[in-house]
Design a protein around this motif. Structure first.
Motif, short mmCIF file in Angstrom:
data_model
loop_
_atom_site.label_atom_id
_atom_site.label_comp_id
_atom_site.label_asym_id
_atom_site.label_seq_id
_atom_site.Cartn_x
_atom_site.Cartn_y
_atom_site.Cartn_z
N GLY A 263 -46.88 -15.69 0.26
CA GLY A 263 -46.14 -16.53 1.19
C GLY A 263 -46.39 -17.99 0.92
N GLY A 264 -45.40 -18.82 1.24
CA GLY A 264 -45.54 -20.25 1.02
C GLY A 264 -45.40 -21.05 2.29
N ARG A 265 -45.16 -22.35 2.10
CA ARG A 265 -45.03 -23.24 3.26
C ARG A 265 -43.89 -22.81 4.17
N GLU B 278 -59.04 -18.14 -0.90
CA GLU B 278 -59.19 -17.09 -1.91
C GLU B 278 -57.86 -16.37 -2.19
N LEU B 279 -56.84 -16.63 -1.37
CA LEU B 279 -55.53 -16.02 -1.60
C LEU B 279 -54.62 -16.90 -2.47
N GLN B 280 -55.09 -18.07 -2.83
CA GLN B 280 -54.23 -19.01 -3.55
C GLN B 280 -53.92 -18.54 -4.97
N VAL B 281 -52.63 -18.58 -5.30
CA VAL B 281 -52.14 -18.22 -6.63
C VAL B 281 -51.63 -19.48 -7.32
N ARG C 65 -50.34 -22.97 -2.85
CA ARG C 65 -51.32 -23.97 -2.43
C ARG C 65 -50.88 -24.66 -1.14
N ALA C 66 -49.57 -24.86 -0.99
CA ALA C 66 -49.07 -25.51 0.22
C ALA C 66 -49.44 -24.71 1.46
N ALA C 67 -49.35 -23.38 1.37
CA ALA C 67 -49.70 -22.53 2.51
C ALA C 67 -51.20 -22.58 2.80
N VAL C 68 -52.00 -22.63 1.72
CA VAL C 68 -53.45 -22.72 1.89
C VAL C 68 -53.84 -24.07 2.49
N ASP C 69 -53.27 -25.15 1.95
CA ASP C 69 -53.58 -26.50 2.45
C ASP C 69 -53.16 -26.67 3.90
N ALA C 70 -52.11 -25.95 4.30
CA ALA C 70 -51.64 -26.04 5.69
C ALA C 70 -52.50 -25.21 6.64
N GLY C 71 -53.43 -24.42 6.07
CA GLY C 71 -54.33 -23.63 6.89
C GLY C 71 -53.78 -22.29 7.32
#
Length: 309
Positions: free
Chosen positions: A199-201, A238-241, A227-233
């Motif tokens: 999933g993304g932003r 660890e799920l970042q691709v 990364r956008a989804a991870v950075d947004a919290g």
């Protein structure tokens, strides 16, 4: 010589992928070294990989946990007499192999994706947008990490000999194991899963990410994220691709609400089939997707789930 990656008594699939890369060199023999407090179980698993000549089992209480600074002097000592020393381009290998290269006084070849000759390799640069051919000096051992997404796992059915090996190397005491913080999940491991839903932003929030988890469960897939989804919290890192996350090569990759930044595409370009779901028909992800669905993910995913039964 290949350095085995393992955790909690289980050999990581990246080791068999390193064997495939080593076989491309057409060497006289391929050996695997297993460093552990009690290496017997992992060594037995490594011995079953086809094409392996022997497995060196190094038992040392200091090897109970994979600490690069502790393991590197042992690998460097064992490397004498070997033309090549390979490790996987995973977190484990990226941590360990540069230390081995430094101790041997050689430059490391990183992310080997193709073997052109005994000392000539191809590797990606510029976030995977270009492939460079590099040639290592022929007068000393080649230390390299193997891009696991570019190689298949070597077959099983082998019966290599397992030998106990002792290493005379001074081990540092200034680096020590404190603990491992890892997320627990019943889903497949992202790095080795055959199917991945990311999933993304565009998913919008941490709460909305449940729709990604539900769809992944329906497919029996691992869950990833941009990364956008991870950075947004929305999800833990660890799920970042992608370039700064995990490089993966599943048979099926479903990108949901991901625009397709070049850094993300780097992490998935070796996937078998890429499916993109995005409401923006001009999103870059559609340029590399095998199947594209333009539309609202909150409408399309439940419809897909229903269709899957």
């Amino acid at each position: 010589m290949i350095v085995a990656e393992h955790l909690e008594g289980k050999l990581n699939a990246s080791t068999a992928k390193c064997v495939s890369a080593a076989q491309a060199l057409k060497p006289e023999s391929i050996d695997i070294v297993v460093l552990a407090a009690d290496p017997a179980g992992v060594a037995a698993q490594a011995a079953q990989i086809a094409g392996v000549n022997k497995v060196l089992a190094v038992a040392n209480a200091a090897n109970a946990n994979a600490i690069a600074q502790v393991q590197a002097p042992q690998v460097a000592a064992l490397a004498k007499g070997y033309s090549h020393v390979f490790g996987p381009s995973t977190t484990f290998g990226k941590d360990l192999m540069p230390c081995v290269a430094a101790l041997l006084g050689v430059a490391q070849v990183s992310d080997v994706m193709a073997v052109e000759g005994s000392h000539t390799f191809k590797r990606p640069i510029y976030a995977g947008n270009a492939i460079v051919t590099v040639e290592a000096p022929a007068d000393h051992a080649v230390v390299a990490t193997v891009r696991t997404a570019s190689w298949p796992e070597a077959a099983g059915g082998g019966s290599a000999a397992v030998e106990a090996a002792s290493v005379d190397a001074a081990l540092p005491s200034h680096t020590r194991y404190v603990g491992l913080a890892a997320g627990k999940s019943d889903r497949p491991d992202l790095q080795s899963a055959k199917r991945v839903v990311s999933g993304g932003r565009g998913v919008g929030s941490q709460e909305n990410f449940k729709i990604i988890y539900d769809f992944a469960d329906k497919l029996g897939a691992a869950v990833g994220a941009s990364r956008a989804a991870v950075d947004a919290g929305y999800v833990p890192n660890e799920l970042q691709v992608g370039q700064t996350g995990k490089i993966i090569a599943p048979e099926l990759y479903v990108a949901v609400g991901i625009s397709g930044a070049i850094q993300h595409l780097t992490g998935i370009k070796d996937a078998g089939t890429i499916v993109a779901i995005n409401k923006d028909g001009e999103a870059p992800i559609f340029e590399i997707a095998d199947i594209g669905l333009v539309g609202d993910l909150f409408k399309l995913l439940p419809e897909l789930e229903t269709a899957l039964g």
